[in-house]
Design an enzyme around this catalytic site. Structure first.
Site, PDB file in Angstrom:
ATOM      1  N   HIS A 163     -10.807   0.937   0.750  1.00  0.00           N
ATOM      2  CA  HIS A 163     -10.710   2.052   1.696  1.00  0.00           C
ATOM      3  C   HIS A 163     -12.111   2.234   2.265  1.00  0.00           C
ATOM      4  CE1 HIS A 163      -9.267   6.324   2.753  1.00  0.00           C
ATOM      5  NE2 HIS A 163     -10.519   6.234   3.193  1.00  0.00           N
TER       6      HIS A 163
ATOM      7  N   ASP B  30       0.562   2.716   3.612  1.00  0.00           N
ATOM      8  CA  ASP B  30      -0.210   3.846   3.080  1.00  0.00           C
ATOM      9  C   ASP B  30       0.718   5.063   2.937  1.00  0.00           C
ATOM     10  OD1 ASP B  30      -2.274   5.258   2.021  1.00  0.00           O
ATOM     11  OD2 ASP B  30      -3.408   5.467   3.885  1.00  0.00           O
TER      12      ASP B  30
ATOM     13  N   HIS C  48       3.181  14.240   1.030  1.00  0.00           N
ATOM     14  CA  HIS C  48       2.763  15.571   0.569  1.00  0.00           C
ATOM     15  C   HIS C  48       3.879  16.526   0.959  1.00  0.00           C
ATOM     16  CE1 HIS C  48      -1.454  14.482  -0.217  1.00  0.00           C
ATOM     17  NE2 HIS C  48      -1.430  13.797   0.909  1.00  0.00           N
TER      18      HIS C  48
ATOM     19  N   HIS D 244      -5.864  -0.194   5.726  1.00  0.00           N
ATOM     20  CA  HIS D 244      -5.662   0.693   6.886  1.00  0.00           C
ATOM     21  C   HIS D 244      -6.786   0.658   7.919  1.00  0.00           C
ATOM     22  CE1 HIS D 244      -7.937   3.090   4.065  1.00  0.00           C
ATOM     23  NE2 HIS D 244      -6.885   3.549   3.423  1.00  0.00           N
TER      24      HIS D 244
ATOM     25  N   HIS E 185       1.625   5.197  -2.133  1.00  0.00           N
ATOM     26  CA  HIS E 185       1.227   6.223  -3.110  1.00  0.00           C
ATOM     27  C   HIS E 185       2.523   6.913  -3.543  1.00  0.00           C
ATOM     28  CE1 HIS E 185      -3.142   6.099  -1.968  1.00  0.00           C
ATOM     29  NE2 HIS E 185      -2.638   5.696  -0.815  1.00  0.00           N
ATOM     30  N   PHE E 186       3.098   6.463  -4.647  1.00  0.00           N
ATOM     31  CA  PHE E 186       4.387   7.016  -5.080  1.00  0.00           C
ATOM     32  C   PHE E 186       4.238   8.262  -5.971  1.00  0.00           C
ATOM     33  CE2 PHE E 186       7.443   3.115  -4.458  1.00  0.00           C
ATOM     34  CZ  PHE E 186       7.333   3.266  -3.089  1.00  0.00           C
ATOM     35  N   ARG E 187       2.991   8.644  -6.275  1.00  0.00           N
ATOM     36  CA  ARG E 187       2.676   9.963  -6.887  1.00  0.00           C
ATOM     37  C   ARG E 187       3.064  10.119  -8.350  1.00  0.00           C
ATOM     38  NH1 ARG E 187      -0.899  10.668  -3.067  1.00  0.00           N
ATOM     39  NH2 ARG E 187      -0.136  11.554  -1.119  1.00  0.00           N
TER      40      ARG E 187
ATOM     41  N   HIS F 232       0.834  -1.212   0.000  1.00  0.00           N
ATOM     42  CA  HIS F 232       0.000   0.000   0.000  1.00  0.00           C
ATOM     43  C   HIS F 232       0.865   1.257   0.000  1.00  0.00           C
ATOM     44  CE1 HIS F 232      -3.902   1.974   1.711  1.00  0.00           C
ATOM     45  NE2 HIS F 232      -3.262   2.780   0.887  1.00  0.00           N
TER      46      HIS F 232
HETATM   47  O1  DOR Z   1      -4.458   9.991   4.056  1.00  0.00           O
HETATM   48  C1  DOR Z   1      -4.573   9.530   2.936  1.00  0.00           C
HETATM   49  N1  DOR Z   1      -3.768   9.922   1.932  1.00  0.00           N
HETATM   50  N2  DOR Z   1      -5.550   8.636   2.696  1.00  0.00           N
HETATM   51  C2  DOR Z   1      -5.838   8.223   1.462  1.00  0.00           C
HETATM   52  O2  DOR Z   1      -6.752   7.449   1.308  1.00  0.00           O
HETATM   53  C3  DOR Z   1      -5.086   8.725   0.306  1.00  0.00           C
HETATM   54  C4  DOR Z   1      -3.768   9.215   0.698  1.00  0.00           C
HETATM   55  C5  DOR Z   1      -3.129  10.082  -0.366  1.00  0.00           C
HETATM   56  O3  DOR Z   1      -3.051   9.629  -1.511  1.00  0.00           O
HETATM   57  O4  DOR Z   1      -2.687  11.189  -0.053  1.00  0.00           O
HETATM   58 ZN    ZN Z   2      -3.784   4.731   0.638  1.00  0.00          ZN
END
Ligand code: DOR
Ligand code: ZN
Length: 423
Positions: A178, A306, A310, A236, A62-64, A60
């Site tokens: 989710h 997860d 950011h 999560h 999120h490599f953006r 899980h």
């Molecule tokens: O806190 C989170 N950030 N929950 C999510 O479901 C997505 C993730 C994100 O991609 O920033």
């Molecule tokens: Zn996630």
């Protein structure tokens, strides 16, 4: 390239023993309880005093990449993963464009082939628009299907009955959900925007996204998976009650917990502010403690991070404006090893949660264990090497962590992907 790791403590398959591992052509060629002859190896590592684990599989992240690369990209985030002992990462679809069809899956795979220092897999995102046609997409292109029952970063909501049922019914791969009830979230957000027209204090984030929303959506997902026999993994899990529900559900329904929910609770907003703002929100200390107990009693099936980087300026503001998401891929293994040292689980069990079960769940038969014939994805740990997390040690592009200042006892010494050093 051949490699021999000698005199280490090998942790795999529920066992822990002193021994050696030989690697050739990217694969494990021998696992031996006695030292092996060193002639002929390109590299020999005397690993006395270390632990050798299968590389972590983080299912899980999120490599953006593509589209949100100011936060991180596959090069920076896979490097962070490698620095944390992670050798496979499964990436979520809320990128730009969203990963929702063959073309976007191929594009992401192409970027990863160019930029990733670890192995990667990709989720197909389910949306109202593609739900009816998901089954037509070549399932070898994706690891699983991601369903957002509550909206988060990227707004990939799928909460209407018919398309949701269609996805659960027709899925060829595990569905990762989710679970937050969007109808409840919407009411709470609407009221908060009235009460706090500019922004709301961060402390109420956990009231805007309460346990009740998680429990209600988890119930709904479980009911669908039981009706259609879907292999469902609830992402999560953040509450004690969801863990109970999943434990009582059919065997093909399992729980993921993130280090975030084992480490933090809503009392920590006072200290860490929006750095621990994520969706689902962290809950009470009682929830955190119940999740910690869920480790030992085996109601948790995998640990995933997860990892959701950011930039710090995007984390400005409060409950309504600050971005949700926490970077964690680099530190999940040290966090879990330290929890093991504190007695919450054994090293053998940690390897089950972070390596064996993720491989089994997603059918990655070539990895996840230290066994002859499998990929030489390995991580070498010094279990007695305290270090403090300072910003200069953070590899992720975002450059911050809610764990700054924290002292870890375990240190990742080296990470091998297919026998090659990735860290
Ligand atoms: O806190 C989170 N950030 N929950 C999510 O479901 C997505 C993730 C994100 O991609 O920033
Ligand atoms: Zn996630």
């Amino acid at each position: 390239m051949s490699l021999l790791i000698q005199h280490t403590t090998i942790v795999s398959d529920g066992n822990r023993f002193t021994g050696s591992v030989a690697v050739e052509g990217g694969k494990i060629t021998c696992v031996s309880p006695t030292p092996l002859p060193e002639e002929g190896f390109d590299e020999v590592v005397n690993a006395t005093g270390t632990l050798l684990l299968p590389g972590v599989i983080d299912t899980h992240v999120h490599f953006r990449d593509p589209g949100l690369t100011h936060k991180g990209d596959i090069a920076t985030e896979s490097s962070a993963a490698a620095a944390g002992g992670v050798t496979t990462a499964l990436d979520m679809p809320n990128t730009l464009p969203q990963t929702i069809d063959t073309e976007t899956l191929l594009e992401k795979a192409h970027i990863a082939a160019e930029k990733s220092v670890i192995r990667m897999g990709f989720y197909l995102g389910a949306t109202k628009e593609n739900a009816a046609r998901l089954a037509e997409i070549d399932s070898s292109l994706y690891c699983g299907i991601k369903v957002f029952l509550g909206a988060s970063t990227g707004n990939m909501l799928l909460d209407t009955n018919e398309p949701l049922a269609e996805v659960f019914h027709k899925a060829h791969k595990p569905v990762v959900a989710h679970c937050e009830d969007q109808s409840l979230l919407s009411v709470l957000y609407k009221n908060a925007r009235k009460d706090f027209p500019n922004d709301a204090p961060i402390a109420i984030h956990s009231d805007l996204r309460p346990a009740a929303a998680c429990v209600s959506a988890t119930r709904r997902a479980i009911a669908l998976a039981e009706r259609y026999g879907t292999r469902l993994h609830i992402a999560h899990v953040s509450t004690a009650e969801e863990l109970d529900l999943i434990a009582q559900a059919a065997k093909h329904i399992t729980a993921e917990v993130c280090p975030t929910y084992l480490l933090f609770c809503r009392d920590d907003y006072a200290r860490l502010g929006t750095r621990i703002k994520c969706n689902p929100a962290v809950k009470t200390a009682a929830d955190r403690d119940a999740l910690r107990r869920g480790l030992a009693d085996r109601r948790i099936y995998t640990i995933g991070t997860d990892h959701a980087p950011h930039r710090l300026h995007e984390k400005r503001g409060g409950a309504l404006r600050a971005a949700s998401g926490i970077p964690m891929v680099q530190f999940s293994l040290p966090v879990m090893l330290d929890l093991a040292a504190q007695g919450f689980l054994t090293y053998e069990h940690l390897v089950e949660l972070m390596c064996h079960n993720p491989a089994d769940l997603f059918g990655m038969n070539d990895r996840g264990y230290i066994r002859t014939g499998l990929a030489a994805d390995l991580v070498l740990i010094n279990p007695h090497s305290p270090w403090t997390l300072t910003p200069n040690k953070i590899v992720s592009r975002c450059g911050w962590s809610p764990l700054e200042g924290h002292t870890f006892r375990h240190r990742v010494l080296a990470t091998y992907v297919g026998g090659k050093r990735a860290y």
